[in-house]
Scaffold this motif. Structure first.
Motif, PDB file in Angstrom:
ATOM      1  N   ASN A   1       2.418  -5.717   1.069  1.00 43.27           N
ATOM      2  CA  ASN A   1       3.714  -5.335   1.637  1.00 43.27           C
ATOM      3  C   ASN A   1       3.787  -3.807   1.756  1.00 43.27           C
ATOM      4  O   ASN A   1       3.815  -3.088   0.750  1.00 43.27           O
ATOM      5  N   LYS A   2       3.830  -3.308   2.976  1.00 41.38           N
ATOM      6  CA  LYS A   2       3.831  -1.863   3.216  1.00 41.38           C
ATOM      7  C   LYS A   2       5.113  -1.202   2.703  1.00 41.38           C
ATOM      8  O   LYS A   2       5.089  -0.036   2.277  1.00 41.38           O
ATOM      9  N   ILE A   3       6.220  -1.913   2.751  1.00 40.41           N
ATOM     10  CA  ILE A   3       7.492  -1.346   2.301  1.00 40.41           C
ATOM     11  C   ILE A   3       7.444  -1.063   0.804  1.00 40.41           C
ATOM     12  O   ILE A   3       7.882  -0.009   0.332  1.00 40.41           O
ATOM     13  N   LEU A   4       6.890  -2.018   0.034  1.00 43.23           N
ATOM     14  CA  LEU A   4       6.778  -1.824  -1.406  1.00 43.23           C
ATOM     15  C   LEU A   4       5.799  -0.691  -1.737  1.00 43.23           C
ATOM     16  O   LEU A   4       6.030   0.085  -2.664  1.00 43.23           O
ATOM     17  N   LEU A   5       4.733  -0.595  -0.972  1.00 37.87           N
ATOM     18  CA  LEU A   5       3.779   0.497  -1.186  1.00 37.87           C
ATOM     19  C   LEU A   5       4.421   1.852  -0.883  1.00 37.87           C
ATOM     20  O   LEU A   5       4.180   2.843  -1.582  1.00 37.87           O
ATOM     21  N   LYS A   6       5.254   1.878   0.139  1.00 37.49           N
ATOM     22  CA  LYS A   6       5.951   3.119   0.483  1.00 37.49           C
ATOM     23  C   LYS A   6       6.937   3.505  -0.619  1.00 37.49           C
ATOM     24  O   LYS A   6       7.067   4.687  -0.970  1.00 37.49           O
ATOM     25  N   LYS A   7       7.613   2.497  -1.175  1.00 33.99           N
ATOM     26  CA  LYS A   7       8.527   2.771  -2.296  1.00 33.99           C
ATOM     27  C   LYS A   7       7.765   3.333  -3.476  1.00 33.99           C
ATOM     28  O   LYS A   7       8.220   4.277  -4.146  1.00 33.99           O
ATOM     29  N   SER A   8       6.598   2.782  -3.757  1.00 34.08           N
ATOM     30  CA  SER A   8       5.783   3.286  -4.849  1.00 34.08           C
ATOM     31  C   SER A   8       5.428   4.753  -4.630  1.00 34.08           C
ATOM     32  O   SER A   8       5.510   5.585  -5.546  1.00 34.08           O
ATOM     33  N   PHE A   9       5.072   5.094  -3.401  1.00 36.07           N
ATOM     34  CA  PHE A   9       4.723   6.475  -3.076  1.00 36.07           C
ATOM     35  C   PHE A   9       5.924   7.404  -3.257  1.00 36.07           C
ATOM     36  O   PHE A   9       5.789   8.514  -3.793  1.00 36.07           O
ATOM     37  N   TYR A  10       7.101   6.949  -2.850  1.00 36.37           N
ATOM     38  CA  TYR A  10       8.298   7.781  -2.985  1.00 36.37           C
ATOM     39  C   TYR A  10       8.677   7.962  -4.455  1.00 36.37           C
ATOM     40  O   TYR A  10       9.125   9.047  -4.856  1.00 36.37           O
TER      41      TYR A  10
END
Length: 317
Positions: free
Chosen positions: A294-303
């Motif tokens: 899930n790209k959205i969850l990965l983006k949240k992790s990065f943020y």
């Protein structure tokens, strides 16, 4: 809407940034559902691009005042601009991504007058699908902060000790005293706003309502959750395209609130808990994102990872 020589009952202040579809719907819903009182609407535009602000002025020529800023001054400062020209006995700070469903202002004014007017009040907030949204919360303490960080509050949603959002899970029709009401709909007598010197402009985005409520309670006032009326809040609609802005300012505002109101060992403990929670979420969302692709969850992790490098200068010394 009202005689210009007579002060209106309520001044509705809406801060806008780029989202004109939202603000048209918001103003239309206020006009449709508000009766039995006089009011004015003040739109403070934080440097939106294009000519849409002029169209807004043309459409609502007789009932909306507009302050147009050349730069984005932040939420607190823009609201204070509106309060500065407001003439109403009451002030409503209203997000541009909200919709009235009924005559909420009449109900809030009647409630405020019945409780002595030294108050801040909020109403029940609904999502677009009409499910309940978090409308109120308690101030942080060690236990409920630790519970939130470790996701314990998810297991005990109705626990006052472990969940600072617990009152949102208890269905009630009776007004109750709380610590903080959500800033998308923040109602108070104008005298209260002036007594508090309005919102603290050192909070650029987030936590300004928490600080506002905290200061009133410190001065002997009360903050009420009034579930006798409800609105829809399209939560986060105005920040969907600027997610890092949202994450960054959440940490900035959280630490700023601690800098202003918490001292000594307790400050370091609460700040540590915040960053520990950010650190933990970095890996939780990374694992969830990898396992589900899930790209959205990965983006949240990065943020969340980037938040670990955010620490605001102390403006409250």
């Amino acid at each position: 809407m009202e005689n210009k020589l007579v002060k209106p009952d309520c001044s509705i202040i809406i801060v806008n940034y780029k989202d004109y579809k939202l603000i048209y719907d918001c103003i239309d819903s206020v006009i449709k559902h508000t009766s039995g009182l006089s009011y004015e609407i003040i739109v403070v535009d934080n440097s939106s691009e294009g000519s849409e602000i002029d169209r807004l002025k043309e459409k609502y020529l007789s009932c909306v005042q507009i302050i147009k800023n050349k730069e984005n001054l932040g939420f607190a400062r823009a609201n204070n601009q509106g309060i500065g020209i407001a003439r109403g006995r009451y002030i409503l700070l209203l997000n541009n991504d909200t919709l009235f469903l009924e005559n909420s202002l009449r109900k809030l004014i009647d409630f405020s007058e019945s409780r002595g007017n030294n108050l801040i009040a909020g109403c029940k907030i609904l999502n677009a699908d009409m499910t309940r949204q978090v409308s109120v919360w308690e101030f942080d303490n060690f236990l409920n902060a630790l519970s939130e960080i470790l996701f314990i509050y998810k297991v005990f949603p109705r626990s006052r000790l472990l969940n600072r959002f617990y009152k949102n899970y208890v269905e009630t029709t009776e007004p109750s005293e709380v610590d903080v009401v959500k800033g998308c709909f923040l109602f108070c007598p104008r005298d209260v706003a002036e007594k508090l010197n309005r919102l603290d402009e050192r909070f650029y985005f987030y936590m300004e309502e928490t600080d506002f409520c905290y200061r009133l309670k410190s001065m002997g006032g009360k903050v009420y959750y009034f579930p006798g009326t409800e609105i829809v809040h399209l939560d986060g609609s105005s920040t969907k395209s600027i997610q890092w802005f949202k994450f960054r300012n959440q940490t900035m505002a959280k630490i700023q609130f601690l800098q202003k109101h918490v001292k000594g060992v307790r400050f370091f403990l609460m700040a540590f808990l915040h960053y520990f929670g950010v650190f933990l979420r970095t890996f939780v969302y990374l694992a969830m994102g990898v396992l589900s692709l899930n790209k959205i969850l990965l983006k949240k992790s990065f943020y969340y990872l980037r938040q670990l490098g955010v620490y605001p200068k102390n403006l409250f010394k």
